[in-house]
Design a protein around this motif. Structure first.
Motif, short mmCIF file in Angstrom:
data_model
loop_
_atom_site.label_atom_id
_atom_site.label_comp_id
_atom_site.label_asym_id
_atom_site.label_seq_id
_atom_site.Cartn_x
_atom_site.Cartn_y
_atom_site.Cartn_z
N TRP A 1 20.16 22.15 -28.08
CA TRP A 1 21.16 22.71 -27.19
C TRP A 1 20.52 23.19 -25.88
O TRP A 1 21.09 23.02 -24.80
N ARG A 2 19.34 23.76 -25.99
CA ARG A 2 18.66 24.23 -24.79
C ARG A 2 18.26 23.08 -23.89
O ARG A 2 18.44 23.13 -22.67
N ARG A 3 17.73 22.01 -24.48
CA ARG A 3 17.32 20.85 -23.68
C ARG A 3 18.51 20.14 -23.04
O ARG A 3 18.41 19.61 -21.93
N GLY A 4 19.58 20.03 -23.79
CA GLY A 4 20.78 19.37 -23.27
C GLY A 4 20.92 17.92 -23.69
O GLY A 4 21.99 17.34 -23.54
N SER A 5 19.85 17.32 -24.22
CA SER A 5 19.96 15.92 -24.65
C SER A 5 18.82 15.59 -25.61
O SER A 5 17.82 16.32 -25.69
N LEU A 6 19.00 14.47 -26.31
CA LEU A 6 17.99 14.01 -27.26
C LEU A 6 18.07 12.50 -27.35
O LEU A 6 19.16 11.94 -27.53
N VAL A 7 16.93 11.82 -27.20
CA VAL A 7 16.89 10.37 -27.35
C VAL A 7 16.62 10.02 -28.81
O VAL A 7 15.66 10.52 -29.41
N VAL A 8 17.47 9.17 -29.40
CA VAL A 8 17.30 8.77 -30.79
C VAL A 8 16.84 7.32 -30.85
O VAL A 8 17.07 6.54 -29.91
#
Length: 773
Positions: free
Chosen positions: A563-570
């Protein structure tokens, strides 16, 4: 190409108070400031979609619904059929009163008629968030609190193909999501025959979030490598200029005949791949007898095809020669099957690809609807994404999605679908959240009569759409910017933490909170909520993704860090061609999921249905709705450029493309001159079903004999008291026919009809579609 399609993620720019969010048309960040709402596109997107420009003007627009409202006739007289729907006034009430009245009505229907008297509408597309996905929320509520509901199957976009393709080739998602990718086209394809095109306006949107719009770059890279694109469409911009396409304007609705002429040439000149047909297909000899005329006395040669489709016979023969022996890709768009006999071009496109012997090769073969939606032609993610369980539906009954008006108008009557004779249920209550049937359904005047038959029509909406104006109980829901969620698509590797950007408008509430309070009134709050708040649900839905990443030894941030980062690459699955590639490499050990395990050029199963309008192999069937010489035009009612369907039609990007407040139609100079019409005029389009006004743009980018008017302008009847009022805003679905593609699939036919066009010379009525109620 690596820079266009690949990752790593450059990150969302969250400086200066911007927060991450996403939509069906692109990832972005946004903030509220003294200047209002500001949005900026994701930096990693090589071709951002301008539709994000609709958000600033829409967020606090006067068309937003501020508090619960009940139609006066329903409030005073109670449930029951009423032709005042869409004409009556609304009374604002408190949330408590609205929910009490609705809870009582839902309980009455459940206890006296049963859940089989409830239709759960909600076509989807309301939010890229996976928790506040209105369709999932309303279906979960109806299953848990009501015991189920009558559902719809298939989509307006692909109603014919989604029934047909699994029976003749492979599963729908095998063909659209695990088949030919844009990387393959850029690197391997020699020639693309695009029937109906691959318009960027369609691939700019996706069923979930979309981070990178790669289609333009992929086509440009393929062209620079030497790939030839050939477009068969009445609209020149159905392929982007970067493709450098050769444009051929075959008569709308005649693509099947054109394909037959190409295949006949391949066979007559010995250019077809007989070895492929023998090894991988079923029923070629049966189809060949039709192709050569042995079975019906008419050979489907190039001259025969030319007389139907308007493409010169020599050109048809040359097309066959150019494609033979090449890494050829045949694409068939959604638009072709959104018409009468829509199954035929989808099936015939597959037969053409089989005759060329390219199915299963990288960048070759058959790609249904490539370019229609932004996740087609992309790799599939290799971890599970957030999915809200919808519970168990205790009602087995369903309808094909485009048959809703038939169902409401004709309860108890029978209809054909997929080889079965079915019966329309008697629906007394419709619950709609996250959709606008007065946008996507055909023959709106007939639809108005259908909704008048109900006891109660309930709608969750953020703005006063035509659907909301025809409801009995209207509950204001939040816009995506006004809540938290997780944005995700199975074919896009960027998962987005959708932060709340703005406070809810007026008394608007999240669908989840509305349903939780309704469930309490029906004694089902705990099973519906499972004791979780919205934030707790987001944490719960994120966990399968995190656990999968951790099990693979990959970075697996906890929810707070995500949530803090705002995104995640899967991670994504390899680009291996999926089921069709496996079948080509080893048809014995990797058969297709068709009745014979092979590509079904002739289907014994479909033939056994005995439906004359969809026989056992693709055929040319004459259309009933065709222009007469010197009389009406074809109307192409396709998807818009400046919005997703009808969403945020009052946003700045959408409004900026209108002329004098009307939707803009396009017309060829020859047709305009014959009617005394000039660029910028207001025109009246009409047929036996209805009429609408639109502005006109005269252009040689559209074929003669065709007028194009995009869908999505909010239905705006000049006099709602009329049975067939003039839509002054330009909604083409007052003109389209409400019939099925065939008795096999019963898909939507809203893409194509016939209309007459004239210059409008009367007093121009005002646009009231966006007025508050």
């Amino acid at each position: 190409m690596d820079d266009t399609i690949g990752f790593p993620d450059p990150g969302l720019d969250l400086s200066d108070g911007f927060k991450p969010h996403t939509s069906h048309w692109g990832v972005f960040s946004a903030r509220q400031s003294e200047a209002g709402l500001e949005v900026r596109a994701y930096a990693g997107d090589p071709d951002p979609n301008g539709i994000i420009g609709n958000f600033p003007g829409a967020l606090r627009h006067q068309a937003r619904i501020a508090q619960p409202a009940i139609r006066r006739g329903w409030l005073e007289r109670g449930p029951g059929p009423d032709d005042r729907r869409g004409r009556d006034e609304f009374v604002s009430v408190s949330w408590e009163k609205a929910l009490d009245l609705l809870g009582d009505e839902l309980g009455r229907i459940r206890d006296t008629r049963g859940p089989g008297a409830v239709f759960g509408g909600s076509y989807g597309w309301s939010s890229a968030g996976r928790f506040h996905h209105a369709q999932s929320q309303v279906h979960r509520f109806l299953n848990i609190a009501m015991g189920g509901y009558v559902r719809s199957v298939n989509t307006y976009s692909s109603g014919a193909s989604s029934v047909l393709l699994p029976q003749i080739l492979a599963g729908y998602e095998d063909i659209t999501k695990r088949n030919v990718t844009w990387e393959q086209i850029a690197e391997n394809t020699d020639i693309v025959l695009a029937f109906g095109g691959m318009a960027l306006k369609n691939s700019m949107v996706a069923g979930g979030s979309i981070s990178k719009h790669v289609e333009r770059g992929a086509m440009e890279a393929a062209r620079q490598r030497g790939c030839a694109f050939i477009l068969f469409s009445p609209l020149r911009d159905d392929l982007p200029v970067e493709a450098g396409a050769e444009w051929m304007t075959c008569l709308p609705g005649t693509d099947t005949a054109l394909m037959l002429g190409i295949v006949h040439t391949l066979v007559s000149e010995g250019l077809h791949d007989q070895a492929f047909l023998d090894r991988y297909t079923e029923g070629w000899p049966v189809f060949l007898r039709y192709l050569t005329g042995e079975s019906d006395g008419q050979a489907k040669h190039a001259e025969w095809a030319a007389a139907i489709c308007g493409v010169d016979a020599d050109t048809i023969r040359e097309l066959a020669r150019r494609a033979a022996g090449k890494r050829a890709l045949i694409t068939v768009s959604h638009s072709l099957q959104r018409a009468e006999h829509g199954e035929q071009p989808v099936w015939m496109g597959m037969v053409l690809a089989a005759a060329l012997g390219q199915i299963g090769l990288p960048g070759g073969g058959y790609a249904y609807s490539l370019g229609a939606i932004g996740y087609y032609g992309r790799r599939v993610n290799d971890v599970p994404g957030p999915t809200l369980g919808q519970g168990r539906n205790g009602v087995r009954d369903f309808i094909p999605v485009a048959r809703i008006a038939d169902m409401l108008l004709n309860p108890g009557t029978t209809y054909r679908y997929n080889g079965e004779t079915r019966t329309y249920p008697d629906i007394r209550l419709v619950y709609w959240a996250g959709g606008n049937p007065f946008h996507h359904h055909q023959d709106i005047n007939r639809l108005r009569k259908a909704f008048a038959k109900l006891d109660t029509f309930v709608v969750h909406e953020l703005a006063w759409t035509a659907t909301a104006r025809h409801a009995d109980i209207v509950l204001p829901s939040t816009m995506t910017l006004e809540r938290e969620d997780i944005g995700y698509s199975t074919n896009d590797p960027l998962m987005v933490a959708m932060h709340q950007i703005a406070e809810p408008f007026g008394l608007a509430r999240d669908d989840y909170d509305i349903f939780a309070d309704l469930a309490e009134r029906l004694g089902a709050r705990e099973p519906f909520t499972e004791g979780r708040t919205s934030r707790q649900w987001l944490e719960h839905l994120y966990e399968p993704t995190r656990a999968s990443l951790q099990s693979r030894g990959l970075e697996a941030p906890d929810f707070d860090e995500f949530w803090r980062r705002g995104s995640l690459v899967v991670p994504q699955q390899p680009d291996d061609g999926g089921r069709l590639r496996s079948f080509r490499e080893d048809p014995v050990n990797h058969p297709l999921p068709t009745p014979t395990g092979r590509i079904e050029i002739h289907s014994a199963k479909i033939a056994a249905h005995g439906d004359a309008d969809c026989p056992g192999h693709p055929v040319w069937l004459e259309k009933t709705d065709m222009p007469k010489p010197g009389a009406p035009c074809f109307l192409v009612a396709n998807q818009p450029v400046t919005r997703l369907h009808s969403q945020l039609d009052f946003g700045g990007h959408s409004l900026g493309a209108k002329h004098r407040g009307r939707e803009v139609a396009r017309m060829n100079p020859r047709d305009a001159d014959a009617r005394g019409i000039r660029d910028g005029d207001i025109i009246r389009l009409f047929n036996e079903r209805g009429a609408c006004l639109a502005a006109v743009h005269v252009t040689d980018g559209i074929a003669a004999g065709v007028v194009q008017l995009p869908t999505g302008a909010w239905y705006d009847p000049m006099d709602p008291e009329d049975d067939a009022p003039l839509c002054v805003h330009g909604n083409p679905n007052v003109l389209t026919r409400d019939i099925g593609t065939s008795s096999f699939a019963q898909g939507c036919t809203g893409q194509l009809t016939t209309v007459e066009v004239e210059k409008f010379t009367g007093n121009l009525p005002p646009i009231r579609a966006f007025d508050p109620v």
